[in-house]
Design a protein around this motif. Structure first.
Motif, PDB file in Angstrom:
ATOM      1  N   GLN A 185      -0.982  35.804  15.076  1.00  0.00           N
ATOM      2  CA  GLN A 185      -1.743  34.909  15.948  1.00  0.00           C
ATOM      3  C   GLN A 185      -3.036  34.446  15.287  1.00  0.00           C
ATOM      4  OE1 GLN A 185      -1.820  37.683  19.272  1.00  0.00           O
ATOM      5  NE2 GLN A 185      -0.537  36.315  20.499  1.00  0.00           N
ATOM      6  N   VAL A 186      -3.726  35.372  14.634  1.00  0.00           N
ATOM      7  CA  VAL A 186      -4.996  35.031  13.973  1.00  0.00           C
ATOM      8  C   VAL A 186      -4.765  34.020  12.849  1.00  0.00           C
ATOM      9  CG1 VAL A 186      -6.858  35.927  12.515  1.00  0.00           C
ATOM     10  CG2 VAL A 186      -6.186  37.164  14.576  1.00  0.00           C
ATOM     11  N   THR A 220      -3.952  16.164  15.468  1.00  0.00           N
ATOM     12  CA  THR A 220      -5.015  16.958  16.100  1.00  0.00           C
ATOM     13  C   THR A 220      -4.522  17.545  17.414  1.00  0.00           C
ATOM     14  OG1 THR A 220      -6.703  15.523  15.117  1.00  0.00           O
ATOM     15  CG2 THR A 220      -7.389  16.906  16.964  1.00  0.00           C
ATOM     16  N   VAL A 221      -3.868  16.706  18.219  1.00  0.00           N
ATOM     17  CA  VAL A 221      -3.313  17.172  19.498  1.00  0.00           C
ATOM     18  C   VAL A 221      -2.248  18.243  19.268  1.00  0.00           C
ATOM     19  CG1 VAL A 221      -2.022  16.470  21.553  1.00  0.00           C
ATOM     20  CG2 VAL A 221      -3.806  14.978  20.639  1.00  0.00           C
ATOM     21  N   ILE A 222      -1.397  18.003  18.272  1.00  0.00           N
ATOM     22  CA  ILE A 222      -0.335  18.965  17.944  1.00  0.00           C
ATOM     23  C   ILE A 222      -0.934  20.341  17.637  1.00  0.00           C
ATOM     24  CG2 ILE A 222       1.230  19.571  16.036  1.00  0.00           C
ATOM     25  CD1 ILE A 222       2.626  17.871  17.980  1.00  0.00           C
ATOM     26  N   ASN A 223      -2.007  20.368  16.878  1.00  0.00           N
ATOM     27  CA  ASN A 223      -2.619  21.646  16.509  1.00  0.00           C
ATOM     28  C   ASN A 223      -3.410  22.273  17.659  1.00  0.00           C
ATOM     29  OD1 ASN A 223      -2.185  22.544  13.594  1.00  0.00           O
ATOM     30  ND2 ASN A 223      -2.468  20.342  13.395  1.00  0.00           N
ATOM     31  N   ILE A 224      -3.860  21.474  18.582  1.00  0.00           N
ATOM     32  CA  ILE A 224      -4.450  22.038  19.804  1.00  0.00           C
ATOM     33  C   ILE A 224      -3.366  22.777  20.595  1.00  0.00           C
ATOM     34  CG2 ILE A 224      -5.453  21.449  22.059  1.00  0.00           C
ATOM     35  CD1 ILE A 224      -6.958  19.168  20.598  1.00  0.00           C
ATOM     36  N   PHE A 225      -2.171  22.177  20.642  1.00  0.00           N
ATOM     37  CA  PHE A 225      -1.033  22.867  21.270  1.00  0.00           C
ATOM     38  C   PHE A 225      -0.698  24.163  20.530  1.00  0.00           C
ATOM     39  CE2 PHE A 225       0.385  18.611  23.078  1.00  0.00           C
ATOM     40  CZ  PHE A 225       0.065  18.957  24.383  1.00  0.00           C
ATOM     41  N   ASN A 226      -0.819  24.124  19.207  1.00  0.00           N
ATOM     42  CA  ASN A 226      -0.615  25.348  18.416  1.00  0.00           C
ATOM     43  C   ASN A 226      -1.555  26.454  18.896  1.00  0.00           C
ATOM     44  OD1 ASN A 226       1.365  25.757  16.490  1.00  0.00           O
ATOM     45  ND2 ASN A 226       0.380  24.493  14.948  1.00  0.00           N
ATOM     46  N   LEU A 227      -2.824  26.109  19.097  1.00  0.00           N
ATOM     47  CA  LEU A 227      -3.820  27.083  19.554  1.00  0.00           C
ATOM     48  C   LEU A 227      -3.507  27.608  20.961  1.00  0.00           C
ATOM     49  CD1 LEU A 227      -7.145  25.388  18.364  1.00  0.00           C
ATOM     50  CD2 LEU A 227      -6.102  27.459  17.428  1.00  0.00           C
ATOM     51  N   ILE A 228      -2.993  26.719  21.807  1.00  0.00           N
ATOM     52  CA  ILE A 228      -2.695  27.107  23.191  1.00  0.00           C
ATOM     53  C   ILE A 228      -1.477  28.034  23.255  1.00  0.00           C
ATOM     54  CG2 ILE A 228      -1.948  26.251  25.455  1.00  0.00           C
ATOM     55  CD1 ILE A 228      -3.579  23.679  24.811  1.00  0.00           C
ATOM     56  N   VAL A 272       0.126  29.736  20.897  1.00  0.00           N
ATOM     57  CA  VAL A 272       0.171  30.941  20.074  1.00  0.00           C
ATOM     58  C   VAL A 272      -0.366  32.154  20.838  1.00  0.00           C
ATOM     59  CG1 VAL A 272      -2.127  30.861  18.988  1.00  0.00           C
ATOM     60  CG2 VAL A 272      -0.146  31.716  17.683  1.00  0.00           C
ATOM     61  N   ARG A 273      -1.059  31.898  21.969  1.00  0.00           N
ATOM     62  CA  ARG A 273      -1.556  33.007  22.791  1.00  0.00           C
ATOM     63  C   ARG A 273      -0.398  33.839  23.324  1.00  0.00           C
ATOM     64  NH1 ARG A 273      -5.586  30.311  27.043  1.00  0.00           N
ATOM     65  NH2 ARG A 273      -5.749  32.502  27.700  1.00  0.00           N
ATOM     66  N   ASN A 274       0.743  33.195  23.546  1.00  0.00           N
ATOM     67  CA  ASN A 274       1.948  33.921  23.968  1.00  0.00           C
ATOM     68  C   ASN A 274       3.052  33.590  22.965  1.00  0.00           C
ATOM     69  OD1 ASN A 274       3.992  35.260  25.312  1.00  0.00           O
ATOM     70  ND2 ASN A 274       3.356  34.539  27.341  1.00  0.00           N
ATOM     71  N   LYS A 328       9.989  29.280  19.930  1.00  0.00           N
ATOM     72  CA  LYS A 328      10.785  28.098  19.603  1.00  0.00           C
ATOM     73  C   LYS A 328       9.951  26.820  19.690  1.00  0.00           C
ATOM     74  CE  LYS A 328      15.252  30.055  20.973  1.00  0.00           C
ATOM     75  NZ  LYS A 328      16.397  29.961  21.912  1.00  0.00           N
ATOM     76  N   LEU A 329       9.081  26.772  20.686  1.00  0.00           N
ATOM     77  CA  LEU A 329       8.211  25.606  20.849  1.00  0.00           C
ATOM     78  C   LEU A 329       7.235  25.497  19.679  1.00  0.00           C
ATOM     79  CD1 LEU A 329       7.377  23.236  22.611  1.00  0.00           C
ATOM     80  CD2 LEU A 329       5.891  24.776  23.898  1.00  0.00           C
ATOM     81  N   LEU A 330       6.706  26.633  19.232  1.00  0.00           N
ATOM     82  CA  LEU A 330       5.796  26.632  18.079  1.00  0.00           C
ATOM     83  C   LEU A 330       6.511  26.194  16.808  1.00  0.00           C
ATOM     84  CD1 LEU A 330       3.877  29.938  18.867  1.00  0.00           C
ATOM     85  CD2 LEU A 330       2.834  27.673  18.692  1.00  0.00           C
ATOM     86  N   ILE A 331       7.763  26.605  16.654  1.00  0.00           N
ATOM     87  CA  ILE A 331       8.561  26.168  15.493  1.00  0.00           C
ATOM     88  C   ILE A 331       8.712  24.651  15.518  1.00  0.00           C
ATOM     89  CG2 ILE A 331      10.879  26.187  14.482  1.00  0.00           C
ATOM     90  CD1 ILE A 331      11.068  29.155  15.347  1.00  0.00           C
TER      91      ILE A 331
END
Length: 345
Positions: free
Chosen positions: A7-8, A59-67, A69-71, A77-80
């Motif tokens: 996660q980090v 930028t938006v895509i990586n904001i979703f990455n941050l959101i 990755v908490r779970n 699959k969504l992160l992939i």
């Protein structure tokens, strides 16, 4: 690797990508950073406005990455999917970040105990007895010479319009291959239809992993060659409707019949079949790249794709799993090509 470590690292990657994207957006918009788009021959150039839109999207895509990755375990699959998109539309920072994130997502998480899953059991198909393998070898060689190598002149085709010529050649090939593999086609279709969900559960994870490998290999090759493959370039010159028909409808069926179904008839050994099928498949896509020797480097990704498809066929023994994978692969490629053209416009 521990969950918290994953996660980090993914968060750090996402933050770096966001910062780089925002700096580039500001720099390009204010003209502090001169915009010089990378131009690969055969691909449309990207305007400054479109580049800023892409960077905003990343930028938006990586904001979703941050959101998400908490779970991480729930949204794996969504992160992939998010990181695959980032690798496709991003610059070097996004590609490298996406690759690292994908590797982490596929690594086992040691401090999380997951319930063991039962291995996926593929249907067992009725074994087809092959007699006189040498006849299939001769037939396959003749078909390859006529329809792929172009070594036999066919003057009667010159008076036929190009579109009708394509459909005629594909139609003849389909009739011949369909007849030779008629028993396999009937058996495989009935089994595939009755076990569709099982085959899909097998196909998608394998396809996702191979897609990642393919991207990692293809991006450097495209930069080395400086242009897209000759095979792809020729397809791009055709009308979109014709390209889509050839790539999505004809190629998945005929190429799987030819390079997997019929080839398998006289190469029963799995290892030999996968290697030979991969090499021949790769070579068949490079028959018209002789104008520039560097273009032959594209035989690597094409051969890998052929090997992957042959491995799938050796595992499932069902030609419709291969047709499905080939259909999904080519459909994605056509859609990506349409998006690139729209961006260029």
């Amino acid at each position: 690797m521990k969950l918290i470590t994953k996660q980090v690292i993914i968060r750090i990657i996402a933050v770096i990508a966001i910062i780089v994207s925002l700096i580039c957006i500001y720099g390009f918009a204010s003209k502090i950073i001169p915009y010089e788009g990378i131009q690969i021959e055969g691909m449309p150039s990207i305007s400054l406005e479109v580049q800023i839109v892409l960077l905003s999207f990343l930028t938006v895509i990586n904001i979703f990455n941050l959101i998400f990755v908490r779970n991480l375990l729930k949204h794996k699959k969504l992160l992939i999917a998010i990181n695959i998109i980032q690798m496709l539309f991003g610059g070097m920072v996004h590609i490298i970040g996406g690759i690292i994130a994908m590797v982490l997502l596929f690594l086992d998480t040691k401090d999380v105990v997951e319930e063991p899953k039962e291995p996926l059991k593929l249907p067992e198909l009725e074994k087809m007895q092959v007699k006189r393998k040498w006849i299939y070898l001769l037939l396959w060689t003749a078909l390859f010479i006529f329809f792929y190598a172009g070594l036999v002149p066919m003057p009667f085709l010159q008076n036929i319009p190009p579109l009708a010529r394509i459909f005629l050649l594909y139609g003849i090939q389909a009739l011949i291959l369909g007849y030779l593999l008629r028993k396999d086609i009937k058996r495989d279709f009935l089994t595939f239809k009755g076990n569709f969900k099982t085959y899909m559960k097998y196909i998608f994870p394998k396809l996702g992993i191979f897609f990642l490998v393919y991207i990692i290999i293809s991006v450097p090759i495209a930069l080395i060659a400086g242009q897209i493959s000759t095979n792809q370039s020729q397809l791009n010159e055709l009308p979109l409707a014709l390209t889509a028909t050839m790539a999505i409808l004809f190629a998945p069926i005929l190429e799987e019949f030819m390079f997997r179904g019929l080839l398998r008839k006289f190469i029963p050994n799995n290892t030999a079949f996968m290697i030979i099928s991969g090499v021949i498949f790769g070579a068949a896509h490079m028959l018209y790249a002789e104008e520039n020797l560097i273009m032959y480097i594209y035989i690597i990704p094409y051969t890998l794709l052929g090997y992957f498809l042959a491995r799938t066929y050796a595992k499932t023994n069902n030609i419709f799993t291969n047709i499905s994978i080939h259909f999904l692969w080519n459909t994605f490629a056509v859609l990506l090509n349409v998006i690139v053209k729209l961006i260029g416009a």
